[in-house]
Design a protein around this motif. Structure first.
Motif, PDB file in Angstrom:
ATOM      1  N   MET A 230       5.775   2.898  86.031  1.00 29.14           N
ATOM      2  CA  MET A 230       4.737   2.787  85.007  1.00 29.14           C
ATOM      3  C   MET A 230       4.700   4.016  84.106  1.00 29.14           C
ATOM      4  SD  MET A 230       3.520  -0.140  85.168  1.00 29.14           S
ATOM      5  CE  MET A 230       2.311   0.185  83.900  1.00 29.14           C
ATOM      6  N   TYR A 231       5.166   5.147  84.602  1.00 30.34           N
ATOM      7  CA  TYR A 231       5.190   6.370  83.798  1.00 30.34           C
ATOM      8  C   TYR A 231       6.487   6.526  83.003  1.00 30.34           C
ATOM      9  CZ  TYR A 231       0.782   8.053  85.712  1.00 30.34           C
ATOM     10  OH  TYR A 231      -0.549   8.204  86.038  1.00 30.34           O
ATOM     11  N   PHE A 232       7.356   5.531  83.076  1.00 23.76           N
ATOM     12  CA  PHE A 232       8.525   5.426  82.209  1.00 23.76           C
ATOM     13  C   PHE A 232       8.404   4.238  81.257  1.00 23.76           C
ATOM     14  CE2 PHE A 232      11.143   7.265  85.939  1.00 23.76           C
ATOM     15  CZ  PHE A 232      10.949   8.565  85.495  1.00 23.76           C
ATOM     16  N   SER A 233       7.617   3.245  81.642  1.00 24.98           N
ATOM     17  CA  SER A 233       7.602   1.946  80.973  1.00 24.98           C
ATOM     18  C   SER A 233       7.149   2.028  79.513  1.00 24.98           C
ATOM     19  CB  SER A 233       6.680   0.990  81.736  1.00 24.98           C
ATOM     20  OG  SER A 233       6.507  -0.214  81.020  1.00 24.98           O
ATOM     21  N   ASN A 234       7.936   1.409  78.624  1.00 21.62           N
ATOM     22  CA  ASN A 234       7.571   1.395  77.211  1.00 21.62           C
ATOM     23  C   ASN A 234       6.479   0.372  76.889  1.00 21.62           C
ATOM     24  OD1 ASN A 234       9.034  -1.023  77.266  1.00 21.62           O
ATOM     25  ND2 ASN A 234      10.861  -0.088  76.362  1.00 21.62           N
ATOM     26  N   SER A 235       5.989  -0.337  77.914  1.00 22.46           N
ATOM     27  CA  SER A 235       4.838  -1.235  77.738  1.00 22.46           C
ATOM     28  C   SER A 235       3.514  -0.533  78.041  1.00 22.46           C
ATOM     29  CB  SER A 235       4.978  -2.457  78.653  1.00 22.46           C
ATOM     30  OG  SER A 235       6.093  -3.233  78.289  1.00 22.46           O
ATOM     31  N   ASN A 236       3.603   0.667  78.578  1.00 19.27           N
ATOM     32  CA  ASN A 236       2.407   1.428  78.938  1.00 19.27           C
ATOM     33  C   ASN A 236       1.961   2.283  77.746  1.00 19.27           C
ATOM     34  OD1 ASN A 236       0.361   2.841  80.147  1.00 19.27           O
ATOM     35  ND2 ASN A 236       1.639   3.864  81.671  1.00 19.27           N
ATOM     36  N   ASP A 237       0.924   1.832  77.059  1.00 21.26           N
ATOM     37  CA  ASP A 237       0.445   2.528  75.860  1.00 21.26           C
ATOM     38  C   ASP A 237      -0.349   3.791  76.177  1.00 21.26           C
ATOM     39  OD1 ASP A 237       1.527   0.461  74.334  1.00 21.26           O
ATOM     40  OD2 ASP A 237      -0.332  -0.713  74.418  1.00 21.26           O
TER      41      ASP A 237
END
Length: 450
Positions: A230-237
């Motif tokens: 989640m701390y890499f994910s490009n969906s996490n704004d």
């Protein structure tokens, strides 16, 4: 001694009060509350402490307590349609729909795990315990999220002897208060998970409270890194790319490098587990700088990384870390079913990333058992895996689930061990568009789902 006993009694009373004081006001609350209160069945301990050389990878349970068999799949299998012909959700799940996993599927899965896999050394679970937040009429709440995580822990504790078989979870993109969103830590979700996962007896240090990742040692020669994708994910704004020094992704990368460096010095092998793969059919899943730096880490430390395991996509897929010529520049090659791998045979593969099928029946559900070497010189090297699956359409038709072997990697792909050199030979054979291996890969890509 009396004061210690009194403190323990007080702690138990408080924990029990916390469960009772936070009821979830929906029609499934009492049923689920009763499930949480049931006593776990007894696990018979095995006095043999030697490693078996086996472990499991399971992923994406997505349990939906509101699932109703014979309801309308277009209503997420939670409500009935006026026209009866539309009410066709299956007892064990509904293939190719937006419905999540019913209790019947989840129960049968953990029963199979209990009966079949008591001899494994550990279990890697790559996240997504909760249902999707797709239904506009019934949204997720923080209470539901906490309850969902507690229920999965209960399933785990009733299935495995945690003192014998370590269960190592990761955080999925549907395990948060809000889908795909997780702010920098410390935060309330990671704080809650620290308490909820406490029965699993994991090495949840301050690194987990701040970043959602941890290192779990199997023994002095093998460690599992549970990463927080989640701390890499490009969906996490809620976060920034890894070119920002204080972003949680950049901090996690530093932690990974530090841990890998230590493992190399101590001659330990490493398995890496996280929910979201860095690359899939839609392209890069990570913020670009995070992606590039992460891939370079995988390449530079491929001598000690023996396995890399993800879920999320519901697919059985392979991705290769390749090295460009004599330059230490690493890239990923993803084997997508829509793109035939018409590549050069001299690809220098240094590491293989394995993405396992999910429990949620988007395709047929799957469970994977890995084998690894316990010999002194080759300890931790992956030697094989057995892919189990259940035909959901058949299960719904006959009224019971039958788990069976879908394929065995060594036999199917003709390799003696799951080494980069072995997979390079497989990849070379797949170049021919008419190759048998490519057709086999396509079949298993969607877990033999018609």
């Amino acid at each position: 001694m009396d004061s210690i006993i009194n403190i323990l009694i007080l702690f138990i009373v408080i924990m029990n009060w916390n469960i009772k004081a936070n009821p979830i006001n929906t029609r499934w609350n009492m049923h689920d509350y009763q499930l949480l209160q049931q006593k776990p069945f007894q696990i018979i301990a095995n006095d043999d402490k030697e490693l078996s050389g086996k472990f499991l990878h399971i992923t994406d349970i997505h349990l939906d307590s509101l699932y109703i068999p014979n309801s309308d799949p277009s209503k997420f299998c939670r409500r009935y349609a006026k026209k009866s012909k539309k009410n066709k959700s299956g007892k064990f799940g509904t293939i190719k729909s937006d419905c999540d996993s019913p209790y019947e599927l989840t129960n049968s899965t953990f029963l199979f795990l209990r009966e079949k896999f008591q001899d494994v050394d550990f279990v890697i679970y790559t996240g997504d315990s909760l249902r999707h937040d797709r239904d506009p009429k019934i949204s997720l709440t923080e209470d539901y999220v906490k309850w969902g995580h507690k229920l999965i822990v209960k399933y785990i504790m009733e299935t495995f002897d945690i003192d014998k078989t370590k269960f190592i979870p990761t955080l999925g993109n549907n395990d948060e208060w809000v889908h795909n969103q997780l702010e920098d830590g410390p935060n309330t979700l990671l704080s809650n998970l620290t308490q909820i996962w406490a029965p699993l007896k994991l090495n949840l240090t301050s690194d987990f409270i701040k970043g959602g990742y941890f290192r779990q040692d199997i023994n002095s020669k093998l460690s599992v890194f549970s990463l927080n994708s989640m701390y890499f994910s490009n969906s996490n704004d809620q976060i920034k790319d890894c070119n920002h020094e204080n972003s949680p992704g950049a901090i996690q990368l530093k932690w990974i490098r530090y841990q890998l460096e230590n493992a190399r010095k101590e001659k330990r092998k490493v398995f890496i587990a996280q929910h979201i793969p860095p690359l899939n059919s839609d392209g890069e899943s990570f913020y670009h700088v995070c992606y590039v730096k992460y891939v370079q880490l995988l390449g530079r430390y491929s001598d000690i990384i023996s396995g890399h395991f993800t879920g999320h996509t519901n697919l059985d897929s392979l991705t290769f870390v390749t090295e460009s010529g004599n330059i230490a520049d690493y890239r990923l090659l993803y084997l997508d079913k829509d793109e035939h791998p018409s590549i050069k045979s001299n690809q220098n593969i240094v590491l293989v990333l394995n993405n396992a099928p999910s429990i949620i029946p988007v395709n047929n559900p799957g469970i994977r058992e890995y084998r690894y070497s316990t010999s002194f010189k080759t300890f931790g090297i992956l030697t094989d895996y057995i892919q189990y699956y259940s035909d959901i359409k058949k299960a719904n038709k006959i009224g019971k689930i039958e788990w069976e072997i879908e394929y065995i990697a060594s036999k199917t792909y003709g390799i003696k061990e799951l080494s980069p050199s072995g997979w390079a030979k497989v990849l070379d054979q797949m170049k021919d568009k008419g190759s048998k291996l490519w057709r086999v890969y396509l079949k298993y890509f969607t877990v033999s789902t018609n």
